[in-house]
Design an enzyme around this catalytic site. Structure first.
Site, PDB file in Angstrom:
ATOM      1  N   HIS A  57       0.832  -1.075  -0.067  1.00  0.00           N
ATOM      2  CA  HIS A  57      -0.065   0.039   0.113  1.00  0.00           C
ATOM      3  C   HIS A  57       0.754   1.237  -0.066  1.00  0.00           C
ATOM      4  O   HIS A  57       1.577   1.242   1.002  1.00  0.00           O
ATOM      5  CB  HIS A  57      -0.837   0.029   1.170  1.00  0.00           C
ATOM      6  CG  HIS A  57      -2.129  -0.838   1.027  1.00  0.00           C
ATOM      7  ND1 HIS A  57      -3.389  -0.921   1.973  1.00  0.00           N
ATOM      8  CD2 HIS A  57      -2.368  -1.978   0.184  1.00  0.00           C
ATOM      9  CE1 HIS A  57      -3.885  -1.794   1.498  1.00  0.00           C
ATOM     10  NE2 HIS A  57      -3.606  -2.554   0.497  1.00  0.00           N
ATOM     11  N   TYR A 192      -9.554   5.032   7.251  1.00  0.00           N
ATOM     12  CA  TYR A 192      -9.828   5.633   8.633  1.00  0.00           C
ATOM     13  C   TYR A 192     -11.045   6.732   8.836  1.00  0.00           C
ATOM     14  O   TYR A 192     -10.679   7.742   8.196  1.00  0.00           O
ATOM     15  CB  TYR A 192      -8.524   6.319   9.286  1.00  0.00           C
ATOM     16  CG  TYR A 192      -7.579   5.385   9.768  1.00  0.00           C
ATOM     17  CD1 TYR A 192      -7.270   4.884  10.859  1.00  0.00           C
ATOM     18  CD2 TYR A 192      -6.586   4.980   8.903  1.00  0.00           C
ATOM     19  CE1 TYR A 192      -6.302   4.036  11.365  1.00  0.00           C
ATOM     20  CE2 TYR A 192      -5.574   4.252   8.984  1.00  0.00           C
ATOM     21  CZ  TYR A 192      -5.366   3.657  10.515  1.00  0.00           C
ATOM     22  OH  TYR A 192      -4.263   2.754  10.642  1.00  0.00           O
ATOM     23  N   PRO A 284      -4.584   0.000  18.698  1.00  0.00           N
ATOM     24  CA  PRO A 284      -4.239  -0.434  17.382  1.00  0.00           C
ATOM     25  C   PRO A 284      -4.463   0.570  16.424  1.00  0.00           C
ATOM     26  O   PRO A 284      -4.048   0.311  15.070  1.00  0.00           O
ATOM     27  CB  PRO A 284      -5.203  -1.610  17.253  1.00  0.00           C
ATOM     28  CG  PRO A 284      -6.368  -1.205  18.202  1.00  0.00           C
ATOM     29  CD  PRO A 284      -5.718  -0.586  19.268  1.00  0.00           C
ATOM     30  N   LYS A 288       0.684  -0.512  15.135  1.00  0.00           N
ATOM     31  CA  LYS A 288       2.107  -0.711  15.476  1.00  0.00           C
ATOM     32  C   LYS A 288       2.534  -1.743  16.134  1.00  0.00           C
ATOM     33  O   LYS A 288       3.822  -2.091  16.372  1.00  0.00           O
ATOM     34  CB  LYS A 288       2.517   0.715  16.122  1.00  0.00           C
ATOM     35  CG  LYS A 288       2.630   1.929  15.149  1.00  0.00           C
ATOM     36  CD  LYS A 288       3.741   1.975  14.233  1.00  0.00           C
ATOM     37  CE  LYS A 288       3.570   3.085  13.340  1.00  0.00           C
ATOM     38  NZ  LYS A 288       3.888   2.723  12.003  1.00  0.00           N
ATOM     39  N   TYR A 376       3.632   6.217   9.857  1.00  0.00           N
ATOM     40  CA  TYR A 376       2.785   5.092   9.647  1.00  0.00           C
ATOM     41  C   TYR A 376       3.622   4.087   8.778  1.00  0.00           C
ATOM     42  O   TYR A 376       3.573   2.741   9.026  1.00  0.00           O
ATOM     43  CB  TYR A 376       1.725   5.710   8.627  1.00  0.00           C
ATOM     44  CG  TYR A 376       0.545   4.698   8.602  1.00  0.00           C
ATOM     45  CD1 TYR A 376      -0.491   4.838   9.390  1.00  0.00           C
ATOM     46  CD2 TYR A 376       0.517   3.631   7.859  1.00  0.00           C
ATOM     47  CE1 TYR A 376      -1.384   3.860   9.552  1.00  0.00           C
ATOM     48  CE2 TYR A 376      -0.570   2.797   7.598  1.00  0.00           C
ATOM     49  CZ  TYR A 376      -1.474   2.803   8.547  1.00  0.00           C
ATOM     50  OH  TYR A 376      -2.575   1.725   8.559  1.00  0.00           O
TER      51      TYR A 376
END
Ligand SMILES: Cc1cc2nc3c(=O)[nH]c(=O)nc-3n(C[C@H](O)[C@H](O)[C@H](O)COP(=O)(O)OP(=O)(O)OC[C@H]3O[C@@H](n4cnc5c(N)ncnc54)[C@H](O)[C@@H]3O)c2cc1C
Length: 382
Positions: A57, A192, A284, A288, A376
């Site tokens: 991704h 998200y 979560p 990570k 990220y």
């Protein structure tokens, strides 16, 4: 992972695991691998299936105000990316590597306990010991070091004498209700979603399996969530003015997970070294937990290797300090993502306006987008 890396350095180890191989390989948990985790798996020779089946991704999407905004890793994170590959497959690949190397793994170990790992014990009365039972037989292993990689509920951390560790803890007033559904992911990238009904996350495990979550009460009763109610809530929270639909499918697993941030300092005591969830937990939202566990191992494996090559303990002595610098940065990021995206107090309109302003800022300022992107995909290892 530690046993595998040590084997590559010619250091002997054995693994003691409370569960069966089947249980561990079927346990659905994390699924987003940072670039550094992927690189390590590939470089150390356990990345063949990951290379074949992993979904790379190059961005994530934030949805709020019924619109979607993309954070582009290619542009903002120096071309680094994340890979979707389920944790249980990582574990299965590592089991295969251990078996191929004829590494010793004791499965379904009961009554596991650790002893004599204090430095004075090792220098004086004896070496560290691990005691456990398998198949009705008692075992006692004498070793140089114990790596406490036994998760949040394991025995290693509680075996350290009281007062030696400082605990930093935060419990969030919500949890995640998660499902695994036989539905092709409705988006090529993770979404998200911030919504006045609460946070929602669209993720995936493969081109056929979707992993979806909704923010819920920490003690939510899963029995009150028949499948229709879950899909209705997901449709509401992912609603958008764009041309997009949420694909439904048969729900094959569901459960509620609590959310906490937790760190113990230091991550070592004598000849016992804590790694992963045994030493720290993150909520979560930043994806990570697994990556941070692997980062600890990237510090611990060379420290053991140095000891066996040179007799020096310097890397072992600085293990906790080295790890904690990264642990706290990852804690900060996970807390920040959680705070920005979840409803803390449904009747505080100020907080909701502030969160929307933050999301607007994060998706419109290059500097803010870059901050999210570089965290990220994973901060560089020091
Ligand atoms: C439901 C759930 C969903 C999650 N989703 C995500 C996610 O989406 N993204 C993410 O990044 N992270 C996620 N996590 C967190 C992530 O899975 C963990 O951070 C990661 O597994 C930590 O790895 P670890 O090796 O430290 O611990 P674990 O994976 O927990 O491994 C510890 C092992 O020790 C064994 N054990 C426990 N006690 C003993 C004992 N007494 N003796 C011997 N063995 C013992 C356990 O059976 C286990 O196999 C999730 C966790 C859970 C529980």
């Amino acid at each position: 992972m530690l046993a595998h890396l040590l084997h590559l350095q010619g250091v002997d180890s054995l693994v003691v695991e409370a569960r069966s191989r089947q249980y561990v390989e079927e346990r659905v948990r994390a699924g987003v691998l940072e670039q550094g985790t992927v690189d390590l798996l590939k470089e150390s020779g356990v990345g063949e299936r990951l290379e074949r089946e992993g979904l790379t991704h190059h961005g994530v999407q934030l949805r709020f105000g019924h619109r979607t905004h993309r954070i582009d890793f290619k542009e903002l994170a120096n071309g680094r990316s994340v890979t979707i590959y389920p944790q249980n497959k990582v574990i299965a690949d590592l089991f295969d590597a251990r078996a191929a190397a004829k590494g010793q793994v004791f499965l379904e170990a009961a009554d596991v306990s650790v002893h004599d790992f204090g430095v004075s014990d090792a220098n004086g009365s004896g070496k560290p010991k691990i005691r456990f039972r398998t198949g009705g037989e008692s075992h006692e292993i004498t070793c140089d070091f114990i790596a406490g990689c036994d998760g949040f509920h394991g025995v290693c951390r509680p075996s350290i004498p009281e007062g030696a560790l400082t605990v930093y803890d935060r419990i969030y007033p919500f949890g995640w209700l998660g499902i695994l559904a036989e539905a092709p992911p409705s988006s090529e990238e993770i979404i998200y979603a911030y919504h006045e009904r609460g946070f929602a996350l669209l993720s995936m495990r493969s081109p056929e399996l979707s992993r979806l979550y909704v923010q819920c009460a920490p003690d939510e009763d899963i029995n009150e969530w028949p499948d229709e109610r879950i899909w209705k809530e997901l449709h509401a929270r992912f609603a958008t003015v764009e041309n997009w639909t949420l694909t439904e499918g048969r729900i094959i697993q569901k459960g509620v997970t609590g959310m906490r941030s937790f760190v113990v300092e230091p991550m070592q005591y004598g000849n016992l070294f804590l790694a992963g969830d045994a030493a720290h937990i993150v909520p979560p939202t930043g994806a990570k937990g697994l990556n941070l566990a692997v980062s600890d191992i990237r510090v611990l494996a060379p420290a053991f290797a140095e000891f066996y090559k040179t007799g020096k303990r310097s890397l072992l002595e600085s293990y906790s300090e080295t790890c904690l610098r990264r642990v706290w940065k990852v804690q900060r990021f996970s807390w920040w993502m959680t705070s920005m995206l979840h409803l803390f107090n449904t009747d505080n309109a100020f907080d909701q306006r502030r969160q929307l302003a933050e999301l607007d800022y994060v998706t419109s300022s290059r500097a803010a987008s870059q901050t999210l992107a570089e965290n990220y995909v994973g901060l560089p290892m020091e």
